[in-house]
Design a protein around this motif. Structure first.
Motif, PDB file in Angstrom:
ATOM      1  N   MET A  38      28.040  54.145  51.769  1.00 25.28           N
ATOM      2  CA  MET A  38      28.382  55.258  52.320  1.00 25.28           C
ATOM      3  C   MET A  38      27.519  56.396  51.430  1.00 25.28           C
ATOM      4  N   ASN A  39      27.304  57.517  51.907  1.00 26.48           N
ATOM      5  CA  ASN A  39      26.763  58.579  51.117  1.00 26.48           C
ATOM      6  C   ASN A  39      27.583  58.996  49.943  1.00 26.48           C
ATOM      7  N   LYS A  40      26.782  59.489  48.867  1.00 25.18           N
ATOM      8  CA  LYS A  40      27.748  59.841  47.442  1.00 25.18           C
ATOM      9  C   LYS A  40      28.402  61.056  47.864  1.00 25.18           C
ATOM     10  N   LYS A  41      27.860  61.795  48.526  1.00 25.72           N
ATOM     11  CA  LYS A  41      28.376  63.107  48.840  1.00 25.72           C
ATOM     12  C   LYS A  41      29.783  62.958  49.435  1.00 25.72           C
ATOM     13  N   LEU A  42      29.604  62.198  50.672  1.00 27.09           N
ATOM     14  CA  LEU A  42      30.751  61.868  51.418  1.00 27.09           C
ATOM     15  C   LEU A  42      31.878  61.470  50.720  1.00 27.09           C
ATOM     16  N   LEU A  43      31.597  60.433  49.779  1.00 28.44           N
ATOM     17  CA  LEU A  43      32.663  59.813  48.750  1.00 28.44           C
ATOM     18  C   LEU A  43      33.292  60.801  47.954  1.00 28.44           C
ATOM     19  N   GLU A  44      32.458  61.872  47.446  1.00 29.66           N
ATOM     20  CA  GLU A  44      33.001  62.861  46.444  1.00 29.66           C
ATOM     21  C   GLU A  44      34.147  63.766  47.285  1.00 29.66           C
ATOM     22  N   ASN A  45      33.323  64.144  48.635  1.00 27.92           N
ATOM     23  CA  ASN A  45      34.376  64.855  49.732  1.00 27.92           C
ATOM     24  C   ASN A  45      35.586  64.010  49.860  1.00 27.92           C
ATOM     25  N   MET A  46      35.758  62.842  50.095  1.00 27.35           N
ATOM     26  CA  MET A  46      36.710  62.240  50.363  1.00 27.35           C
ATOM     27  C   MET A  46      37.727  62.004  49.186  1.00 27.35           C
TER      28      MET A  46
END
Length: 80
Positions: free
Chosen positions: A1-9
């Motif tokens: 997964m994208n790092k930004k997506l994981l941060e947002n989650m």
């Protein structure tokens, strides 16, 4: 997964968890300070406001993102 997506989650999970914890802590305090009668009046007013919000906002949270996803970037100001 994208790092930004994981941060947002992770951020959303943290905020939602904090929301539950804070409401779990403040509910007994509000009941004690306000008393059952005033707390019930506030809960009733919140219910009426929620029903009004449901009537005013009905379906917009579903149709607006769909319409924006379908249109071109130039048409977005017209859609809103």
């Amino acid at each position: 997964m994208n790092k930004k997506l994981l941060e947002n989650m992770a951020s959303l999970f943290t905020l939602k968890g904090a929301e539950y914890i804070i409401s779990f802590i403040t509910l007994p305090y509000l009941l004690r300070v306000l008393g059952p009668e005033k707390f019930g009046a506030i809960a009733f007013a919140q219910t009426i406001i929620t029903y009004g919000n449901l009537l005013v906002d009905y379906g917009f949270n579903l149709t607006a993102p769909r319409d924006i996803a379908k249109c071109n970037k130039e048409d977005i100001p017209k859609t809103l």
